[in-house]
Write an enzyme that holds these catalytic residues in place. Structure first.
Site, PDB file in Angstrom:
ATOM      1  CE  LYS A 257      26.817  19.520  38.094  1.00 12.13           C
ATOM      2  NZ  LYS A 257      26.218  18.301  37.500  1.00 12.13           N
TER       3      LYS A 257
ATOM      4  CB  SER B 120      53.280  27.557  44.224  1.00 13.25           C
ATOM      5  OG  SER B 120      52.994  26.204  44.472  1.00 13.25           O
TER       6      SER B 120
END
Lengths: 320, 320
Positions: free
Chosen positions: B51, B315
């Site tokens: 950006k 995880s």
């Protein structure tokens, strides 16, 4: 007989030799507390660490007979991947001796690169003995992780790239140090640069060796550390000699400082740094490296870390 | 009156204009399932996403009076940081309208870059109205996140760099798409390249617009997504027009596919990718992009993600 030693011209030759096999890793700007530093992101190297450089340089110089016999290496993981990747590219068989407690991500990646893995127990067995026996039995060449001229010169290609990317040699450079292959190779590549090597607390044998002017091993018992890549108990005359001649100095950082540096690399650099790869950044951020000049280069040497360990460090559940 | 439209020459001019302010992000090799692809790692850009490019190009063209009045932007975070960094460099005041549920890491980084932050409620308030009112009240210039010629041309500098780094235009390129500023800018930079834009499932309005030949908004109610950077409900005639003329096509990926791509970026690329930044990689890895040719370029567009979200994804506790 004069033993061969690593040299600046050897490092430049290595950089040319391996250029097509390694990624020219980016030198990324880091604006921090009003100063601009540069991060040499070796965690973006193929295999996730600088280790491919030394392995590729060593293996490129094997003759036909040696290639046919294959190679053997011992490593907790980064050198393992480096050797495995370099060997596969040359069609050479590789067997890697790894500790049973090596990070799973390193074991899996080494296997995925096509190497055979032989486990040993870090507490009760000698990887040197196992590696030597394997090499003998198979007629294979042992590729040391740092105590080798070609390996050191290959790692030094990191320094050659830094000079090319920066357009000059940096005034100062911070680099992680285990056996010292990377640090000594870079010191040879960048004469005139003040090299500061960084180790985990309790594993600062290169620091103390440089202070005392002779090689001293890690003091036993060494404390536990997450920096598996830097758990070297004794450096080599080759790496120590090159660093001493370059006037390098050392320092140690804590496990908490390493964890903080890994979180910083995540949030500010969007780089995955493994504990051992983040020690030089930890030295900068913690202030332990003292006030460092604008334009200092910090090497992030690896990014292979188990996701559960990384998640735990990110969550700050453990600073140790 | 003929409205100004983004052009290939405008993109090249933008690339030159902003070259000293942006990081030339690396094009990293990815060897996967026997093929070599290239990752354009825009997550390593200053501010953590592409950006900055569009913002820097827009702000560089403000006159003295406009600079004195400051700038206003609305954004969930990446455009916010891009505008804040570009504004600070020019000494221009920036106010950013952000949703209350924006990732904390994006809010903090925007504030750290010196911008004022004005929060709004994504459910009950209109950021467009708040932004317009703020701009009016302060005599500030509103910097759109994608519906702007200069912004699109700035983002297109990603494509200019890809061609220079690869030494040619790629046959195919996969790119994340929210409002389409990045994708349309790249399409303009790389005529002849097959551009495949990738969106989150349920937010595939550009895909459906390209299929139908006219702009259609996101179907309500849009499902929840972790891809906060891609939650654009309606694309613009400028971005849609450029992509349609380039013959671009689109596809959508699931939240589980995005999570898997983020884990892959962690383990194999050692890059921190945010959910919205990982959708194009998800399209490659999931096979949804179909068989893609060797040398295909995949843009990873951003890496700003809260550490607890990242830890949860790593995880594997949640695939959604």
């Amino acid at each position: 007989m004069t033993e061969r030693r690593p040299t600046p011209s050897g490092v430049r030759a290595a950089a040319d030799r391996i250029a097509s096999e390694v990624t020219r890793t980016p030198l990324l700007p880091l604006d921090h507390e009003g100063r601009r530093y540069w991060i040499k992101a070796e965690c973006l190297q193929r295999g996730g660490s600088f280790k491919l450089r030394g392995a590729a340089n060593r293996l490129a110089q094997l003759d036909e007979t040696q290639r046919a016999g294959g190679v053997v290496a011992f490593s907790s993981g980064n050198h393992a991947q480096g050797v495995a990747i370099a060997a596969r590219r040359l069609g050479v068989k590789a067997a890697i001796v790894m500790p049973t407690d090596a990070p799973r991500v390193k074991v899996e990646a080494t296997r995925a690169a096509g190497a055979e893995i032989v486990f040993y127990d870090r507490e009760t067995e000698s990887r040197e003995a196992i590696g030597a026996a394997l090499a003998e039995e198979r007629g294979a060449v042992l590729v040391p992780s740092f105590d080798d001229v070609d390996v050191i010169e290959g790692q030094g290609s990191v320094g050659v790239e830094i000079e090319a990317q920066l357009g000059r040699r940096p005034e100062r450079l911070l680099v992680p140090c285990g056996g010292g292959g990377l640090a000594s190779g870079i010191a040879l590549a960048l004469p005139g640069t003040q090299v500061l090597i960084v180790e985990p607390e309790g594993w600062d044998d290169m620091t103390r060796s440089l202070e005392g002017g002779e090689i001293v091993p890690v003091a036993e018992p060494a404390p536990p550390t997450r920096c598996d890549a830097l758990q070297t108990k004794r450096v080599s005359p080759l790496t120590f000699g090159a660093l001493r001649e370059a006037g390098a100095r050392g320092l140690a950082v804590s496990e908490a400082e390493v964890a903080e540096a890994m979180r910083f690399a995540f949030a500010r650099l969007r780089l995955v740094a493994e504990p051992g790869g983040a020690v030089a950044l930890a030295a900068l951020l913690s202030g332990k490296a003292g006030p460092v000049p604008e334009g200092t280069v910090v090497v992030v040497s690896g990014g292979n870390v188990d996701p559960d360990v990384y998640a735990e460090i990110l969550s700050g559940a453990s600073n140790g």
